[in-house]
Design an enzyme around this catalytic site. Structure first.
Site, PDB file in Angstrom:
ATOM      1  N   GLY A 184      49.328  52.204  55.944  1.00  0.00           N
ATOM      2  CA  GLY A 184      48.547  51.203  55.540  1.00  0.00           C
ATOM      3  C   GLY A 184      48.614  49.379  56.924  1.00  0.00           C
ATOM      4  N   CYS A 185      50.556  49.850  57.604  1.00  0.00           N
ATOM      5  CA  CYS A 185      50.358  48.693  58.297  1.00  0.00           C
ATOM      6  C   CYS A 185      49.977  48.745  59.696  1.00  0.00           C
ATOM      7  CB  CYS A 185      52.312  48.051  58.196  1.00  0.00           C
ATOM      8  SG  CYS A 185      53.133  47.692  56.294  1.00  0.00           S
ATOM      9  N   THR A 186      50.946  50.595  60.201  1.00  0.00           N
ATOM     10  CA  THR A 186      49.717  50.757  61.586  1.00  0.00           C
ATOM     11  C   THR A 186      48.449  50.382  61.494  1.00  0.00           C
ATOM     12  OG1 THR A 186      51.478  51.996  61.463  1.00  0.00           O
ATOM     13  CG2 THR A 186      49.774  53.012  62.816  1.00  0.00           C
TER      14      THR A 186
END
Length: 158
Positions: free
Chosen positions: A45-47
Site C-alpha cells: 500500500g505504501c509503495t
C-alpha cells in the site's frame, strides 16, 4: 491522541530526510505542504501511495506545493525506497514518533484480531500560514495524490 482538526496550527518538527539532512516544517512557511503519514517503506500500500504521489508530483510542483512523506522508517530505508521507485519528493524519518504523535496518527490498529499501535495512513494539507487546511484520515493509497490535486483545483477557484 486525536488527529488534528482543520484550522489548528500545524506542529513544527525537525526530522532527517533520506540524505540525513534536517528538515523542518517551518522551512516551508509561505507554501502549501502536503504531509502524508504512512506505515512503512516497501509495503504494498505504501509503495502504491508513494508511486501515485511521484506520478502526480508535477501537478504539485507546478502549484508550488511541497510533498512530504513521513514514516518511522530509518533514513537508510527511506533512501533505498526513494531510489528504488525514483521518488521525487521529501521522505522524512520519524523513529521517535515526534511528528507522528504530534499529528495524532499513532493509533491502535486491529489486524487479524490482534491489536497493536501503528501509523494510521493519514494525509494533512498545511496552508501557507502553517495551519491545517485539510485532514484526510484513512486515505486510499492509490487515489490519495489525485484526490488532493482535485481538491486543490476547487480551492484555487475560491
Amino acid at each position: 491522541m486525536h488527529m488534528l482538526e482543520a484550522g489548528t496550527k500545524a506542529p513544527d518538527f525537525a526530522l532527517l530526510d533520506k540524505d540525513g539532512k534536517e528538515v523542518r516544517l517551518s522551512d516551508f512557511a509561505g507554501k502549501r505542504v502536503v504531509l502524508y503519514f504512512y506505515p512503512r517503506d516497501n509495503t504494498p500500500g505504501c509503495t502504491r501511495q508513494a508511486c501515485a504521489f511521484a506520478k502526480a508530483y508535477e501537478g504539485f510542483r507546478s502549484r508550488d506545493v511541497v510533498v512530504i512523506g513521513i514514516s518511522k522508517d530509518s533514513v537508510a530505508s527511506h533512501l533505498k525506497f526513494a531510489q528504488k521507485y525514483e521518488l521525487p519528493f521529501i521522505l522524512l524519518s520519524d523513529p521517535e514518533l515526534q511528528a507522528i504523535q504530534a499529528y495524532g496518527v499513532w493509533q491502535e490498529k486491529k489486524l487479524y484480531g490482534k491489536t497493536s499501535m501503528g501509523v494510521v495512513r493519514t494525509t494533512y494539507v498545511i496552508d501557507p500560514e502553517g495551519r491545517v487546511e485539510k485532514v484526510m484520515p484513512k486515505v486510499k493509497p492509490d487515489t490519495n495524490a489525485e484526490e488532493i490535486l482535485a481538491w486543490m483545483e476547487t480551492v484555487r477557484e475560491h
